[in-house]
Scaffold this motif. Structure first.
Motif, mmCIF file in Angstrom:
data_model
loop_
_atom_site.group_PDB
_atom_site.id
_atom_site.type_symbol
_atom_site.label_atom_id
_atom_site.label_comp_id
_atom_site.label_asym_id
_atom_site.label_seq_id
_atom_site.Cartn_x
_atom_site.Cartn_y
_atom_site.Cartn_z
ATOM 1 N N HIS A 70 -37.063 -21.725 26.026
ATOM 2 C CA HIS A 70 -37.047 -21.227 27.234
ATOM 3 C C HIS A 70 -38.426 -22.810 27.411
ATOM 4 C CE1 HIS A 70 -38.973 -18.342 30.294
ATOM 5 N NE2 HIS A 70 -37.960 -18.972 30.293
ATOM 6 N N ARG A 71 -39.617 -22.528 26.747
ATOM 7 C CA ARG A 71 -40.602 -23.692 27.379
ATOM 8 C C ARG A 71 -39.528 -25.667 27.474
ATOM 9 N NH1 ARG A 71 -43.439 -23.618 23.192
ATOM 10 N NH2 ARG A 71 -42.528 -24.882 21.941
ATOM 11 N N ALA A 72 -38.162 -25.765 26.850
ATOM 12 C CA ALA A 72 -37.477 -27.104 26.623
ATOM 13 C C ALA A 72 -37.256 -26.372 28.163
ATOM 14 C CB ALA A 72 -36.352 -27.300 26.042
ATOM 15 N N ALA A 73 -37.001 -25.588 29.104
ATOM 16 C CA ALA A 73 -35.610 -26.012 30.093
ATOM 17 C C ALA A 73 -36.776 -25.478 31.206
ATOM 18 C CB ALA A 73 -34.574 -24.131 29.891
ATOM 19 N N GLY A 74 -38.006 -25.668 30.572
ATOM 20 C CA GLY A 74 -38.344 -25.475 31.834
ATOM 21 C C GLY A 74 -39.552 -23.941 32.128
ATOM 22 N N ARG A 75 -39.364 -23.088 31.622
ATOM 23 C CA ARG A 75 -39.542 -22.222 31.365
ATOM 24 C C ARG A 75 -39.026 -21.099 33.094
ATOM 25 N NH1 ARG A 75 -43.722 -20.231 27.898
ATOM 26 N NH2 ARG A 75 -44.555 -22.218 26.905
ATOM 27 N N ASN A 131 -28.444 -23.486 22.854
ATOM 28 C CA ASN A 131 -28.612 -24.888 23.135
ATOM 29 C C ASN A 131 -26.943 -25.619 23.732
ATOM 30 O OD1 ASN A 131 -30.843 -26.000 22.174
ATOM 31 N ND2 ASN A 131 -30.410 -25.239 20.292
ATOM 32 N N LEU A 132 -25.754 -25.079 23.674
ATOM 33 C CA LEU A 132 -24.526 -25.458 24.890
ATOM 34 C C LEU A 132 -24.981 -24.871 26.400
ATOM 35 C CD1 LEU A 132 -21.962 -24.087 21.583
ATOM 36 C CD2 LEU A 132 -23.615 -26.214 22.243
ATOM 37 N N THR A 133 -23.535 -25.063 26.919
ATOM 38 C CA THR A 133 -23.409 -25.058 28.343
ATOM 39 C C THR A 133 -23.709 -24.051 28.898
ATOM 40 O OG1 THR A 133 -21.333 -27.141 27.696
ATOM 41 C CG2 THR A 133 -21.759 -25.501 30.251
ATOM 42 N N ALA A 134 -23.208 -23.077 27.777
ATOM 43 C CA ALA A 134 -23.631 -21.761 28.308
ATOM 44 C C ALA A 134 -24.387 -20.887 28.730
ATOM 45 C CB ALA A 134 -22.614 -20.569 27.748
ATOM 46 N N GLY A 135 -25.677 -21.619 27.385
ATOM 47 C CA GLY A 135 -26.585 -20.339 27.571
ATOM 48 C C GLY A 135 -27.854 -21.919 28.256
ATOM 49 N N GLN A 136 -27.852 -23.105 28.799
ATOM 50 C CA GLN A 136 -28.186 -23.902 28.910
ATOM 51 C C GLN A 136 -28.076 -23.416 30.448
ATOM 52 O OE1 GLN A 136 -30.410 -26.817 28.683
ATOM 53 N NE2 GLN A 136 -30.631 -25.431 26.518
ATOM 54 N N LEU A 137 -27.382 -23.320 30.827
ATOM 55 C CA LEU A 137 -26.677 -22.627 32.443
ATOM 56 C C LEU A 137 -27.558 -21.309 32.739
ATOM 57 C CD1 LEU A 137 -25.163 -22.651 34.921
ATOM 58 C CD2 LEU A 137 -23.852 -21.563 34.176
ATOM 59 N N LEU A 138 -27.075 -20.453 31.429
ATOM 60 C CA LEU A 138 -27.954 -18.660 31.648
ATOM 61 C C LEU A 138 -29.452 -19.267 31.787
ATOM 62 C CD1 LEU A 138 -27.553 -15.919 31.409
ATOM 63 C CD2 LEU A 138 -27.776 -15.954 29.014
ATOM 64 N N SER A 185 -18.807 -22.137 23.801
ATOM 65 C CA SER A 185 -19.380 -21.274 24.916
ATOM 66 C C SER A 185 -19.286 -20.618 25.698
ATOM 67 C CB SER A 185 -21.174 -22.504 25.472
ATOM 68 O OG SER A 185 -20.581 -22.296 26.106
ATOM 69 N N TRP A 186 -19.626 -19.742 26.021
ATOM 70 C CA TRP A 186 -18.859 -18.991 27.105
ATOM 71 C C TRP A 186 -20.047 -18.100 27.706
ATOM 72 C CZ3 TRP A 186 -19.531 -13.568 26.494
ATOM 73 C CH2 TRP A 186 -19.963 -13.013 24.877
#
Length: 208
Positions: A38-43, A106-113, A186-187
């Motif tokens: 979460h922190r790496a994604a900018g919280r 860490n995959l596309t769906a998780g990063q989008l979420l 990912s989905w």
């Protein structure tokens, strides 16, 4: 169908007439990601914003309804876990992703979420199918009318070799969902499809 303003805006964004469009939402609470992820994604926020009337309702519920419920339950062993409460807890433990995505942040769906509500506090997203790509758009406003919105903008875009949209036609209205399945395996599942005619057309398109 979505009003002309929506289709006109979608056509301007895509540079072509959309194959299909539908308003949708993350239809379940987003699970809590690991703190470092979460922190790496900018919280970014993990919940949608709400209109002020909802907060008023929450205050009324907290100070009026809850005390009445507590009084009513005092004689019923308040605080003792019930079977349904244990079942809900067990279900959450068995499915930590809440059925929303594949589980890998860490995959596309998780990063989008992780960035879903960072794009806009409004929960509604417009998924636009074009001939060679899939675009996800949203309005910066906290509230919008799905039939009249004309200020939404693209927040994510994927070529068709990177994403496949999966869903079945004929799903019960109000319960229909579809998945964005990405090339990395990912989905992400979304629901609460808006505008019944748009939803029906969208599901027929992706299931055909």
């Amino acid at each position: 169908m979505a009003k002309r303003a929506v289709h006109r805006r979608a056509r301007k964004i895509l540079g072509e007439d959309p194959v299909a469009v539908v308003w949708c939402e993350i239809h379940k609470p987003i699970p809590t990601p690991p703190k470092d992820v979460h922190r790496a994604a900018g919280r970014k926020r993990l919940k949608p914003g709400h209109h002020w009337l909802l907060y008023v309702g929450g205050v009324v519920f907290f100070f009026v309804v809850i005390p009445l419920m507590l009084i009513d339950k005092l004689g019923d062993g308040l605080g003792r876990p019930t079977a349904s409460r244990r079942d809900r807890t067990r279900d959450r433990q068995q499915d930590p992703t809440n059925g929303i995505f594949d589980g890998d942040w860490n995959l596309t769906a998780g990063q989008l979420l992780l960035r879903w509500y960072g794009y806009s506090p409004n929960p509604k997203r417009l998924v636009m199918l074009a001939h060679e790509r899939v675009c996800i758009a949203t309005s910066p406003r906290r509230r919008l009318s799905p039939t009249k919105a004309d200020d939404f903008r693209t927040v994510a875009e994927f070529p068709l070799d990177q994403v496949r949209v999966e869903g079945e036609a004929g799903q019960p209205r109000g319960f229909a969902t579809f998945r964005l399945r990405f090339a990395d395996g990912s989905w992400l599942e979304v629901g609460r499809l808006g505008e019944p005619e748009d939803a029906d057309h969208f599901l027929r398109t992706i299931s055909g």
